[in-house]
Write an enzyme that holds these catalytic residues in place. Sequence first.
Site, PDB file in Angstrom:
ATOM      1  N   ASP A  37     -51.269   2.421  17.355  1.00  0.00           N
ATOM      2  CA  ASP A  37     -51.465   3.610  18.174  1.00  0.00           C
ATOM      3  C   ASP A  37     -52.849   4.177  17.906  1.00  0.00           C
ATOM      4  O   ASP A  37     -53.062   4.907  16.935  1.00  0.00           O
ATOM      5  CB  ASP A  37     -50.395   4.663  17.855  1.00  0.00           C
ATOM      6  CG  ASP A  37     -49.064   4.323  18.492  1.00  0.00           C
ATOM      7  OD1 ASP A  37     -48.046   4.329  17.796  1.00  0.00           O
ATOM      8  OD2 ASP A  37     -49.061   4.033  19.713  1.00  0.00           O
ATOM      9  N   GLY A 144     -49.341  11.059  21.477  1.00  0.00           N
ATOM     10  CA  GLY A 144     -50.097  11.774  20.444  1.00  0.00           C
ATOM     11  C   GLY A 144     -49.412  11.813  19.092  1.00  0.00           C
ATOM     12  O   GLY A 144     -50.082  11.858  18.061  1.00  0.00           O
ATOM     13  N   PHE A 145     -48.076  11.777  19.102  1.00  0.00           N
ATOM     14  CA  PHE A 145     -47.375  11.901  17.828  1.00  0.00           C
ATOM     15  C   PHE A 145     -46.075  11.093  17.835  1.00  0.00           C
ATOM     16  O   PHE A 145     -45.449  10.934  18.879  1.00  0.00           O
ATOM     17  CB  PHE A 145     -47.028  13.385  17.547  1.00  0.00           C
ATOM     18  CG  PHE A 145     -48.235  14.262  17.478  1.00  0.00           C
ATOM     19  CD1 PHE A 145     -48.696  14.919  18.609  1.00  0.00           C
ATOM     20  CD2 PHE A 145     -48.954  14.403  16.286  1.00  0.00           C
ATOM     21  CE1 PHE A 145     -49.837  15.718  18.573  1.00  0.00           C
ATOM     22  CE2 PHE A 145     -50.085  15.192  16.230  1.00  0.00           C
ATOM     23  CZ  PHE A 145     -50.532  15.853  17.380  1.00  0.00           C
ATOM     24  N   GLY A 147     -42.068  10.617  16.318  1.00  0.00           N
ATOM     25  CA  GLY A 147     -40.971  11.518  15.997  1.00  0.00           C
ATOM     26  C   GLY A 147     -40.572  12.483  17.092  1.00  0.00           C
ATOM     27  O   GLY A 147     -39.844  13.454  16.839  1.00  0.00           O
ATOM     28  N   ASP A 179     -42.178   3.427  24.997  1.00  0.00           N
ATOM     29  CA  ASP A 179     -42.711   3.895  23.725  1.00  0.00           C
ATOM     30  C   ASP A 179     -42.480   5.396  23.605  1.00  0.00           C
ATOM     31  O   ASP A 179     -42.951   6.173  24.429  1.00  0.00           O
ATOM     32  CB  ASP A 179     -44.212   3.583  23.683  1.00  0.00           C
ATOM     33  CG  ASP A 179     -44.895   4.100  22.437  1.00  0.00           C
ATOM     34  OD1 ASP A 179     -46.113   3.870  22.295  1.00  0.00           O
ATOM     35  OD2 ASP A 179     -44.227   4.745  21.608  1.00  0.00           O
ATOM     36  N   GLY A 181     -39.575   7.867  21.042  1.00  0.00           N
ATOM     37  CA  GLY A 181     -38.186   8.296  20.884  1.00  0.00           C
ATOM     38  C   GLY A 181     -37.177   7.181  21.000  1.00  0.00           C
ATOM     39  O   GLY A 181     -35.985   7.428  21.241  1.00  0.00           O
TER      40      GLY A 181
END
Length: 231
Positions: A37, A144-145, A147, A179, A181
Amino acid sequence: MVRPIQIAPSVLPADFSRLGEEVAALEAAGVDLIQWDVMDGQFVPNLTFGPDVIAAARPHTSLPFEAHLMVHTPDVMAERYVEAGCSRLIVHAEACPHLHRTLEHIASLGATAAVALNPATPAATVEHVLDLIDLVLVMTVNPGFGGQAYLETMEPKIREVRSMLTASGRGDAVDLEVDGGIGLQTIAGATAAGANVLVAGSALYRDPEGLGHAVDALRAAAAAARERPDD
Ligand code: DX5
């Protein structure tokens, strides 16, 4: 031919001080490829891997690397990521005013090209470049993140992309990746909707029984969902 199920880990949750060992552990756990990523702090509010970091990890596994370029100007550094050992570059349609040219440029570097679509970006965005790519990535979170919670509202878009690939005759050559969760509670919905490459980060690293168990469980859940595709 139905494209095979592939489990692609995001190394975002990995121990960045041991990335060589981490990619070796992912290979031992049975993943099919590794997704990096790449974030530039501009296209998304986070900053991650430069090409030298990926190059340092390259000798530690034989698995293919793909770079998910969450960056404003992918053309500028595409060559560096190919030189670092990435065999596929995924660019965001939202960052490419000349997407067709960008995809041709990636192919000229000897890598395969792919397009990622943010949640608000329509599936039709890739309609006229299906001949230039080997994968479409439907983001199931805002990039961006790691989780974040899976956006179930993306499942109609996954179905739409799958239908587009089938109707265009590219269904045998182009993978459909999701991509964000992805875990045991969400992988069935994404797979039944038409995804065949499942990117997971948190779901792999939070499994108390380890990476191998997590990979096997995700793969089994995706395979089971294939037996019950969306009607
Ligand atoms: C978002 C990242 C994440 C990551 C996977 O920009 O691309 O989606 O790869 O994160 P998890 O699996 O933790 O949602």
